[in-house]
Design a protein around this motif. Structure first.
Motif, PDB file in Angstrom:
ATOM      1  N   SER A  92     -38.457 -24.929  17.686  1.00  0.00           N
ATOM      2  CA  SER A  92     -39.932 -25.224  17.567  1.00  0.00           C
ATOM      3  C   SER A  92     -40.356 -25.367  16.015  1.00  0.00           C
ATOM      4  O   SER A  92     -39.696 -24.584  15.215  1.00  0.00           O
ATOM      5  CB  SER A  92     -40.798 -24.502  18.308  1.00  0.00           C
ATOM      6  N   VAL A 124     -44.625 -20.649  23.204  1.00  0.00           N
ATOM      7  CA  VAL A 124     -44.365 -22.254  22.786  1.00  0.00           C
ATOM      8  C   VAL A 124     -42.974 -22.330  23.379  1.00  0.00           C
ATOM      9  O   VAL A 124     -42.053 -21.849  22.822  1.00  0.00           O
ATOM     10  CB  VAL A 124     -44.250 -22.055  21.149  1.00  0.00           C
ATOM     11  N   GLN A 125     -42.819 -23.591  24.016  1.00  0.00           N
ATOM     12  CA  GLN A 125     -41.703 -23.924  24.648  1.00  0.00           C
ATOM     13  C   GLN A 125     -40.691 -24.639  23.611  1.00  0.00           C
ATOM     14  O   GLN A 125     -41.133 -25.119  22.333  1.00  0.00           O
ATOM     15  CB  GLN A 125     -41.946 -24.865  25.763  1.00  0.00           C
ATOM     16  N   HIS A 136     -38.345 -26.832  21.164  1.00  0.00           N
ATOM     17  CA  HIS A 136     -38.501 -28.213  20.717  1.00  0.00           C
ATOM     18  C   HIS A 136     -40.016 -28.776  20.425  1.00  0.00           C
ATOM     19  O   HIS A 136     -40.200 -29.627  20.776  1.00  0.00           O
ATOM     20  CB  HIS A 136     -37.708 -29.040  21.596  1.00  0.00           C
ATOM     21  N   SER A 137     -41.023 -27.794  20.482  1.00  0.00           N
ATOM     22  CA  SER A 137     -42.356 -28.062  20.358  1.00  0.00           C
ATOM     23  C   SER A 137     -42.492 -28.036  18.876  1.00  0.00           C
ATOM     24  O   SER A 137     -42.171 -27.454  18.190  1.00  0.00           O
ATOM     25  CB  SER A 137     -43.148 -27.121  20.995  1.00  0.00           C
ATOM     26  N   VAL A 152     -46.028 -27.558  16.949  1.00  0.00           N
ATOM     27  CA  VAL A 152     -47.456 -26.947  17.112  1.00  0.00           C
ATOM     28  C   VAL A 152     -48.161 -27.015  15.701  1.00  0.00           C
ATOM     29  O   VAL A 152     -47.744 -26.703  14.678  1.00  0.00           O
ATOM     30  CB  VAL A 152     -47.288 -25.596  17.330  1.00  0.00           C
ATOM     31  N   VAL A 167     -47.613 -23.631  25.721  1.00  0.00           N
ATOM     32  CA  VAL A 167     -47.631 -24.938  24.995  1.00  0.00           C
ATOM     33  C   VAL A 167     -46.225 -25.745  25.052  1.00  0.00           C
ATOM     34  O   VAL A 167     -45.185 -24.836  24.988  1.00  0.00           O
ATOM     35  CB  VAL A 167     -48.184 -25.153  23.505  1.00  0.00           C
ATOM     36  N   GLY A 168     -46.148 -27.049  25.279  1.00  0.00           N
ATOM     37  CA  GLY A 168     -44.718 -27.789  25.324  1.00  0.00           C
ATOM     38  C   GLY A 168     -45.024 -29.095  24.724  1.00  0.00           C
ATOM     39  O   GLY A 168     -45.920 -29.468  24.527  1.00  0.00           O
ATOM     40  N   PRO A 169     -43.925 -29.573  24.621  1.00  0.00           N
ATOM     41  CA  PRO A 169     -43.763 -30.946  23.969  1.00  0.00           C
ATOM     42  C   PRO A 169     -44.222 -31.922  24.784  1.00  0.00           C
ATOM     43  O   PRO A 169     -43.869 -31.862  25.843  1.00  0.00           O
ATOM     44  CB  PRO A 169     -42.117 -31.114  23.395  1.00  0.00           C
ATOM     45  N   GLN A 170     -44.917 -33.117  24.572  1.00  0.00           N
ATOM     46  CA  GLN A 170     -45.434 -34.169  25.220  1.00  0.00           C
ATOM     47  C   GLN A 170     -44.631 -35.401  24.949  1.00  0.00           C
ATOM     48  O   GLN A 170     -44.296 -36.071  25.877  1.00  0.00           O
ATOM     49  CB  GLN A 170     -46.875 -34.266  25.189  1.00  0.00           C
ATOM     50  N   ALA A 215     -47.519 -30.523  20.235  1.00  0.00           N
ATOM     51  CA  ALA A 215     -47.369 -29.769  21.728  1.00  0.00           C
ATOM     52  C   ALA A 215     -48.706 -29.932  22.247  1.00  0.00           C
ATOM     53  O   ALA A 215     -49.971 -29.765  21.386  1.00  0.00           O
ATOM     54  CB  ALA A 215     -46.647 -28.508  21.561  1.00  0.00           C
TER      55      ALA A 215
END
Length: 214
Positions: free
Chosen positions: A129, A143-144, A146-147, A149, A159-162, A168
């Motif tokens: 991340s 924070v998941q 590969h996010s 932020v 929060v996570g990647p969209q 994120a």
């Protein structure tokens, strides 16, 4: 004497770690002399701008991360930084493009970003991340991996990647995760409330279906 020994020992340990592999060092001394005995930092994490970097106690920083304190970075109590995480307080990505070859010789390059960053207490930063300069992450956040932020993240958010290259987004609430576990372990209620607050303990228990018993 413990903080002084830590300051003197840390550079030597990091040199030796080139031959011995990654290690976790216990104890951390901030630039202001405050010693955090329970903070653990990998010998293979890149630490920049130590004068502006503040790690509170019970922080864990794993292997192969980058912590940039050049414009101010506060990592509050109990934060977990896993692996391959970048937490930044400056960025030159715009300045390099617009200034080209002039960038290297200009003391105040146009577009250079300097913003203090904060990671709130007992938050978790997943692998790979990136925390952008100026990000303000609340307490109890996940924070998941590969996010990316940026901006403000509310307390207890997941929060996570969209999408690739986009910031994120909030996808959940950590109190929903904590509630069932707290319900099974009432002896932990006081410990949780100490850092999270009684209102958030109550919210977690309500979400889990126990009701308002805090």
């Amino acid at each position: 004497m413990a903080p002084l020994r830590h300051i003197l020992k840390q550079p030597l340990v990091r040199v030796l770690s080139v031959f011995t592999g990654p290690r976790i060092l216990y104890g951390w001394c901030n630039a202001d002399g405050s010693f955090q005995p329970h903070t653990r930092v990998s010998t293979h994490t890149c630490l920049e701008g130590l004068e502006g970097l503040v790690l509170q106690d019970h922080v864990f920083v794993g292997h192969f991360n980058r912590l940039d304190g050049s414009s101010g970075l506060l990592v509050e109590e109990g934060v977990q930084v896993t692996n391959y995480v970048s937490i930044l307080s400056h960025s030159s990505h715009r300045a390099v493009r617009v200034m080209g070859r002039r960038y290297i010789s200009d003391p105040k390059p146009a577009g250079y970003v300097r913003r203090a960053t904060r990671v709130g207490a007992y938050s978790f930063l997943g692998p790979h991340s990136v925390i952008a300069p100026g990000a303000q992450i609340g307490k109890g956040v996940i924070v998941q991996g590969h996010s990316f932020v940026s901006g403000a993240v509310p307390d207890f958010a997941i929060v996570g990647p969209q999408a690739h290259g986009r910031p994120a987004v909030v996808i959940g609430d950590t109190r929903e995760l904590d509630g069932p576990l707290l319900q099974r372990h009432p002896e932990l209620h006081a410990v949780y409330a100490q850092w999270a607050g009684k209102d958030h303990l109550r919210r977690a228990l309500q979400v889990s279906g126990q009701g308002d018993t805090a």
